[in-house]
Design a protein around this motif. Sequence first.
Motif, PDB file in Angstrom:
ATOM      1  N   GLY A   1       1.059  -1.165   0.169  1.00 50.73           N
ATOM      2  CA  GLY A   1      -0.129  -0.038   0.083  1.00 50.73           C
ATOM      3  C   GLY A   1       0.810   1.134  -0.077  1.00 50.73           C
ATOM      4  O   GLY A   1       0.626   2.480  -0.631  1.00 50.73           O
ATOM      5  N   LEU A   2       1.913   1.214   0.688  1.00 52.84           N
ATOM      6  CA  LEU A   2       2.708   2.485   0.520  1.00 52.84           C
ATOM      7  C   LEU A   2       3.547   2.461  -0.445  1.00 52.84           C
ATOM      8  O   LEU A   2       3.797   3.649  -0.896  1.00 52.84           O
ATOM      9  CB  LEU A   2       4.011   2.212   1.827  1.00 52.84           C
ATOM     10  CG  LEU A   2       3.732   2.879   3.104  1.00 52.84           C
ATOM     11  CD1 LEU A   2       4.912   2.478   4.181  1.00 52.84           C
ATOM     12  CD2 LEU A   2       3.342   4.190   3.069  1.00 52.84           C
ATOM     13  N   TRP A   3       3.967   1.570  -1.149  1.00 55.65           N
ATOM     14  CA  TRP A   3       4.519   1.456  -2.669  1.00 55.65           C
ATOM     15  C   TRP A   3       3.629   2.154  -3.468  1.00 55.65           C
ATOM     16  O   TRP A   3       3.881   2.914  -4.253  1.00 55.65           O
ATOM     17  CB  TRP A   3       4.900   0.005  -3.024  1.00 55.65           C
ATOM     18  CG  TRP A   3       5.306  -0.041  -4.432  1.00 55.65           C
ATOM     19  CD1 TRP A   3       4.234  -0.725  -5.376  1.00 55.65           C
ATOM     20  CD2 TRP A   3       6.323   0.398  -4.833  1.00 55.65           C
ATOM     21  NE1 TRP A   3       5.003  -0.765  -6.538  1.00 55.65           N
ATOM     22  CE2 TRP A   3       6.151   0.071  -6.428  1.00 55.65           C
ATOM     23  CE3 TRP A   3       7.591   0.914  -4.677  1.00 55.65           C
ATOM     24  CZ2 TRP A   3       7.229   0.118  -7.280  1.00 55.65           C
ATOM     25  CZ3 TRP A   3       8.400   1.068  -5.462  1.00 55.65           C
ATOM     26  CH2 TRP A   3       8.487   0.655  -7.012  1.00 55.65           C
ATOM     27  N   SER A   4       2.245   1.457  -3.409  1.00 56.56           N
ATOM     28  CA  SER A   4       1.322   2.049  -4.261  1.00 56.56           C
ATOM     29  C   SER A   4       0.933   3.542  -4.163  1.00 56.56           C
ATOM     30  O   SER A   4       0.630   4.287  -5.232  1.00 56.56           O
ATOM     31  CB  SER A   4      -0.146   1.536  -4.370  1.00 56.56           C
ATOM     32  OG  SER A   4       0.140   0.140  -4.577  1.00 56.56           O
ATOM     33  N   LEU A   5       1.032   3.971  -2.902  1.00 57.77           N
ATOM     34  CA  LEU A   5       0.711   5.250  -2.419  1.00 57.77           C
ATOM     35  C   LEU A   5       2.076   6.161  -3.094  1.00 57.77           C
ATOM     36  O   LEU A   5       1.824   7.360  -3.613  1.00 57.77           O
ATOM     37  CB  LEU A   5       0.729   5.452  -0.889  1.00 57.77           C
ATOM     38  CG  LEU A   5       0.373   6.976  -0.449  1.00 57.77           C
ATOM     39  CD1 LEU A   5      -1.006   7.276  -1.037  1.00 57.77           C
ATOM     40  CD2 LEU A   5       0.382   6.956   0.839  1.00 57.77           C
ATOM     41  N   SER A   6       3.158   5.824  -2.887  1.00 58.03           N
ATOM     42  CA  SER A   6       4.423   6.527  -3.559  1.00 58.03           C
ATOM     43  C   SER A   6       4.301   6.521  -5.009  1.00 58.03           C
ATOM     44  O   SER A   6       4.653   7.761  -5.289  1.00 58.03           O
ATOM     45  CB  SER A   6       5.589   5.935  -3.116  1.00 58.03           C
ATOM     46  OG  SER A   6       6.061   4.795  -3.482  1.00 58.03           O
ATOM     47  N   LEU A   7       3.727   5.713  -5.578  1.00 57.92           N
ATOM     48  CA  LEU A   7       3.607   6.039  -7.072  1.00 57.92           C
ATOM     49  C   LEU A   7       2.366   6.849  -7.485  1.00 57.92           C
ATOM     50  O   LEU A   7       2.702   7.540  -8.559  1.00 57.92           O
ATOM     51  CB  LEU A   7       3.219   4.527  -7.525  1.00 57.92           C
ATOM     52  CG  LEU A   7       4.393   3.316  -7.897  1.00 57.92           C
ATOM     53  CD1 LEU A   7       3.753   2.014  -8.291  1.00 57.92           C
ATOM     54  CD2 LEU A   7       5.608   3.804  -8.484  1.00 57.92           C
ATOM     55  N   ALA A   8       1.440   6.916  -6.768  1.00 62.64           N
ATOM     56  CA  ALA A   8       0.456   7.833  -6.877  1.00 62.64           C
ATOM     57  C   ALA A   8       1.006   9.396  -6.615  1.00 62.64           C
ATOM     58  O   ALA A   8       0.704  10.303  -7.415  1.00 62.64           O
ATOM     59  CB  ALA A   8      -0.636   7.671  -5.990  1.00 62.64           C
ATOM     60  N   PHE A   9       1.778   9.457  -5.566  1.00 51.47           N
ATOM     61  CA  PHE A   9       2.446  10.537  -5.565  1.00 51.47           C
ATOM     62  C   PHE A   9       3.339  11.145  -6.580  1.00 51.47           C
ATOM     63  O   PHE A   9       3.358  12.195  -6.930  1.00 51.47           O
ATOM     64  CB  PHE A   9       3.271  10.876  -3.996  1.00 51.47           C
ATOM     65  CG  PHE A   9       2.435  11.571  -2.891  1.00 51.47           C
ATOM     66  CD1 PHE A   9       2.383  12.734  -2.693  1.00 51.47           C
ATOM     67  CD2 PHE A   9       1.462  10.675  -2.322  1.00 51.47           C
ATOM     68  CE1 PHE A   9       1.610  13.224  -1.610  1.00 51.47           C
ATOM     69  CE2 PHE A   9       0.854  11.069  -1.283  1.00 51.47           C
ATOM     70  CZ  PHE A   9       0.798  12.628  -0.880  1.00 51.47           C
ATOM     71  N   LEU A  10       4.093  10.182  -7.145  1.00 51.21           N
ATOM     72  CA  LEU A  10       4.940  10.514  -8.322  1.00 51.21           C
ATOM     73  C   LEU A  10       4.062  10.840  -9.492  1.00 51.21           C
ATOM     74  O   LEU A  10       4.354  11.710 -10.253  1.00 51.21           O
ATOM     75  CB  LEU A  10       5.757   9.193  -8.644  1.00 51.21           C
ATOM     76  CG  LEU A  10       6.992   9.050  -7.489  1.00 51.21           C
ATOM     77  CD1 LEU A  10       7.727   7.736  -8.080  1.00 51.21           C
ATOM     78  CD2 LEU A  10       7.915  10.222  -7.633  1.00 51.21           C
ATOM     79  N   GLY A  11       2.857  10.150  -9.476  1.00 52.66           N
ATOM     80  CA  GLY A  11       2.204  10.453 -10.805  1.00 52.66           C
ATOM     81  C   GLY A  11       1.210  11.968 -10.628  1.00 52.66           C
ATOM     82  O   GLY A  11       1.268  12.733 -11.478  1.00 52.66           O
ATOM     83  N   LEU A  12       1.174  12.376  -9.274  1.00 49.39           N
ATOM     84  CA  LEU A  12       0.766  13.542  -8.857  1.00 49.39           C
ATOM     85  C   LEU A  12       1.517  14.678  -9.245  1.00 49.39           C
ATOM     86  O   LEU A  12       1.383  15.688  -9.650  1.00 49.39           O
ATOM     87  CB  LEU A  12       0.359  13.600  -7.469  1.00 49.39           C
ATOM     88  CG  LEU A  12      -0.530  14.884  -7.043  1.00 49.39           C
ATOM     89  CD1 LEU A  12      -1.662  15.276  -7.546  1.00 49.39           C
ATOM     90  CD2 LEU A  12      -0.817  14.823  -5.545  1.00 49.39           C
TER      91      LEU A  12
END
Length: 142
Positions: free
Chosen positions: A50-61
């Motif tokens: 979940g943390l990994w996915s969240l960090s990818l979402a922040f990179l996308g943002l």
Amino acid sequence: MFRLISLNRLIKSTVFRNTVFSLFEMGIPAILMLITTPYLLSNLGASNYGLWSLSLAFLGLAGAADIGLGAATVKFVAEYKEKKDTKKLSEVITISLMLAVILGILFSLAIYFLLPSIVKAFFYNEISHEQILAVLQISLLV
């Protein structure tokens, strides 16, 4: 009204090449995520995945901070390169680079200082707030 074009001419066309490159640009990351997700999930566990996915979402943002600057730069670079106007070409590249750096710094600083509030508001599971905060701050540096 409409003419059929030969397959050879279609393959040589810019639209066709751009379409193929766009498919690769969008398709390859999606396929890689499908392949790596089971591996990451089994090795990281649900919370860390979940943390990994969240960090990818922040990179996308962070990529959204572009606000169309990349596309505009490509348009004007192509235009001025075609006209062989090196002065305007240099101006466009310089201004675009400066704007990208400024926007990136401003976006990163805003998110960096808002992260503690975001983490406290949304996350309350077995992962510590400090760990979540550290992962997201590191992803902003990338």
